[in-house]
Design an enzyme around this catalytic site. Structure first.
Site, PDB file in Angstrom:
ATOM      1  N   ASP A   1       2.454   2.009   3.297  1.00  0.00           N
ATOM      2  CA  ASP A   1       3.346   1.008   3.905  1.00  0.00           C
ATOM      3  C   ASP A   1       4.784   1.435   3.629  1.00  0.00           C
ATOM      4  OD1 ASP A   1       1.093  -0.591   4.309  1.00  0.00           O
ATOM      5  OD2 ASP A   1       1.482  -1.838   2.537  1.00  0.00           O
TER       6      ASP A   1
ATOM      7  N   HIS B   1     -10.791 -14.280   3.293  1.00  0.00           N
ATOM      8  CA  HIS B   1     -12.020 -13.572   2.913  1.00  0.00           C
ATOM      9  C   HIS B   1     -13.084 -14.563   2.430  1.00  0.00           C
ATOM     10  CE1 HIS B   1      -9.487  -9.711   2.009  1.00  0.00           C
ATOM     11  NE2 HIS B   1      -9.320 -10.168   3.239  1.00  0.00           N
TER      12      HIS B   1
ATOM     13  N   HIS C   1       0.896  -1.168   0.000  1.00  0.00           N
ATOM     14  CA  HIS C   1       0.000   0.000   0.000  1.00  0.00           C
ATOM     15  C   HIS C   1       0.926   1.207   0.000  1.00  0.00           C
ATOM     16  CE1 HIS C   1      -2.277  -3.014   2.400  1.00  0.00           C
ATOM     17  NE2 HIS C   1      -3.354  -2.502   1.840  1.00  0.00           N
TER      18      HIS C   1
ATOM     19  N   ASP D   1      -5.542 -13.900   9.335  1.00  0.00           N
ATOM     20  CA  ASP D   1      -4.412 -13.785   8.401  1.00  0.00           C
ATOM     21  C   ASP D   1      -3.215 -14.644   8.808  1.00  0.00           C
ATOM     22  OD1 ASP D   1      -5.842 -12.077   6.798  1.00  0.00           O
ATOM     23  OD2 ASP D   1      -4.799 -10.261   7.446  1.00  0.00           O
TER      24      ASP D   1
HETATM   25  C1  XLS Z   1      -7.500  -6.888   4.115  1.00  0.00           C
HETATM   26  C2  XLS Z   1      -6.952  -7.046   2.780  1.00  0.00           C
HETATM   27  C3  XLS Z   1      -5.795  -6.152   2.431  1.00  0.00           C
HETATM   28  C4  XLS Z   1      -5.600  -6.120   0.949  1.00  0.00           C
HETATM   29  C5  XLS Z   1      -4.828  -4.957   0.440  1.00  0.00           C
HETATM   30  O1  XLS Z   1      -8.230  -7.736   4.644  1.00  0.00           O
HETATM   31  O2  XLS Z   1      -6.609  -8.387   2.603  1.00  0.00           O
HETATM   32  O3  XLS Z   1      -4.656  -6.566   3.101  1.00  0.00           O
HETATM   33  O4  XLS Z   1      -4.992  -7.276   0.502  1.00  0.00           O
HETATM   34  O5  XLS Z   1      -5.413  -3.748   0.749  1.00  0.00           O
HETATM   35 NI    NI Z   2      -5.531  -9.156   0.979  1.00  0.00          NI
HETATM   36 NI    NI Z   3      -7.473  -9.700   4.151  1.00  0.00          NI
END
Ligand code: XLS
Ligand code: NI
Ligand code: NI
Length: 441
Positions: A109, A276, A106, A314
């Site tokens: 980042d 997700h 990003h 994650d």
């Molecule tokens: C958040 C997302 C993020 C995207 C990039 O849940 O996975 O990390 O990959 O903005």
């Molecule tokens: Ni992501």
């Molecule tokens: Ni994510």
């Protein structure tokens, strides 16, 4: 090991080598053998493994109940520009030691956002030059760039879906610069993850108007990037919720419909993330199958959630059964369209040693490599593919074929059913399919 920067951050860890599954060395690959050819391509080409800047360099292990546990040595400089350069040095040392070819980021980042838009742009321009140099010295490439339009409080009601036009315009300015940065670094793709594009309550939300705004905004971003010569893919990353109660890019099916409605289907594909998919109550394979069928299986964010508490944890991927299913769809679709496997995953809060970050990425690369080998064998030497195909053989000739070719009408179905009389049951053979997968694992 030659270093690009001046300082070595991961001391005592050399380049990670492939040693095979008999090796007991925790800092070696057991399955990921970058130049090994499987199903016509090297593992390196299949996967295009990428490090995620945000988790690996910026994450410190904080959670809602306590602060970070990791005091990264590259994050100690007071000057934001020096600090960003240190972070870049650590990033490229890590990527190079892993033997990966790509990274993703990003905008903020790379370097901390400043107090004004103009100052933030200046900072980004400085770090872009620095990264350009690091890329050319190391051969590491940018898989995709993106923009963080969800952390700053100004985006609390969304970015392109904000009810305040001036916030939308501000997001436009930020994304223009993020696109410029991505193009300057030769980025192969650009991602939109709609972090706060959704609602907390429908009572105060005009959903139809917000969706129209998002569709128009994405078209404008595409047109801008194309006018600057960007030839890569735009990816939408579906996620059903978190941080919002409901996010507009809910899942693959929703996004595919959205892209067609707003005439974005020729430039946009999907970046599918395992965690997700879990949050949307789908399997990862389900999401990939939908994307592949639409010709939109662009990229993968590799991680996993927690099947007990349903959080977006994650974690690094390590489930071989799940990853084999992913690789079956991956191979069947002929691979990703422009993207790669980005480890959008972070260490647990109590994994605080520097070698933990290597173990995590080694494990992730190895589970994908092992799953690729298994899926390739299942497809090429087991009865799996023919069993699956045979379930549909009534469509391969005769009336079934005519149906697929659009040569029958509804009355024809009626006539055929009457002529057939009562049918015998055709087994779905699910347990047999499951046993074949297990046999090859
Ligand atoms: C958040 C997302 C993020 C995207 C990039 O849940 O996975 O990390 O990959 O903005
Ligand atoms: Ni992501
Ligand atoms: Ni994510």
């Amino acid at each position: 090991m030659a270093l690009i920067g001046n300082k070595e951050y991961f001391k005592g860890i050399d380049k990670i080598a492939y040693e095979g599954k008999e090796s007991d060395n925790p800092l070696a690959y057991k399955y990921y053998d970058a130049d090994r050819v499987v199903a016509g391509k090297t593992m390196r080409e299949h996967f295009k493994f990428a490090m995620a800047y945000w988790h690996t360099l910026c994450g410190t292990g904080g959670d809602p109940f306590g602060p970070g546990t990791m005091n990264h040595k590259w994050a100690t400089a007071v000057d934001p520009i020096q600090s960003a350069k240190n972070k870049a040095d650590a990033a490229f040392e890590f990527i190079t030691k892993m033997g990966f070819d790509y990274y993703c980021f990003h905008d903020y980042d790379l370097i901390d956002e400043a107090a004004t838009l103009a100052e933030s742009e200046k900072r980004l321009a400085i770090i872009t030059e620095y990264l350009k140099e690091k890329q050319s010295k190391s051969g590491v490439k940018l898989l995709w760039g993106t923009s963080n339009c969800f952390s700053n409080p100004r985006y609390m009601n969304g970015a392109s879906t904000n009810p305040d036009f001036n916030v939308l315009a501000r997001a436009g300015a930020q994304i223009k610069t993020a696109l410029d940065t991505t193009i300057a670094l030769g980025g192969e793709n650009y991602v939109f993850w709609g972090g706060r594009e959704g609602y907390m309550s429908l009572l105060n939300t005009d959903m139809g108007r917000e969706l129209d705004h998002m569709g128009r905004f994405l078209g404008m971003a595409r047109d801008y990037a194309r006018s600057k010569g960007f030839k890569g893919n735009f990816f939408i990353e579906p996620k059903p919720m978190e941080p919002m109660k409901h996010q507009y890019d809910f899942d693959a099916a929703t996004v595919i419909g959205f892209l067609h409605k707003y005439d974005l289907q020729h430039d946009f594909k999907l970046n599918i993330e395992v965690n997700h998919a879990t949050l949307a109550q789908h399997t990862m394979q389900h999401e990939l199958e939908l994307a592949a069928n639409a010709g939109m299986m662009g990229s993968i964010d590799a991680n996993r959630g927690d099947y007990q508490n349903g959080w977006d944890t994650d974690q690094f991927p390590n489930n071989i059964g799940e990853t084999v299913e992913v690789m079956l769809t991956f191979l069947k679709a002929g691979g990703l369209k422009g993207g790669g496997i980005n480890f959008d995953a972070k260490l647990r809060r109590n994994s605080t040693d520097y070698d933990d970050i290597f173990h995590a990425h080694i494990g992730g690369a190895d589970v994908f490599a092992r799953a690729l080998l298994i899926a390739d064998k299942i497809i090429s030497s087991s009865p799996y593919a023919s069993l699956r195909k045979n379930r549909y053989n009534s469509f391969d000739n005769g009336k079934g074929k005519q149906f697929e070719e659009g040569k029958l009408n509804f009355n024809d179905l009626y006539e055929i059913a009457h002529a057939n009389g009562e049918l015998t049951l055709q087994s779905g053979k699910q347990e047999l399919f499951e046993n074949i997968i297990n046999q090859y694992i």
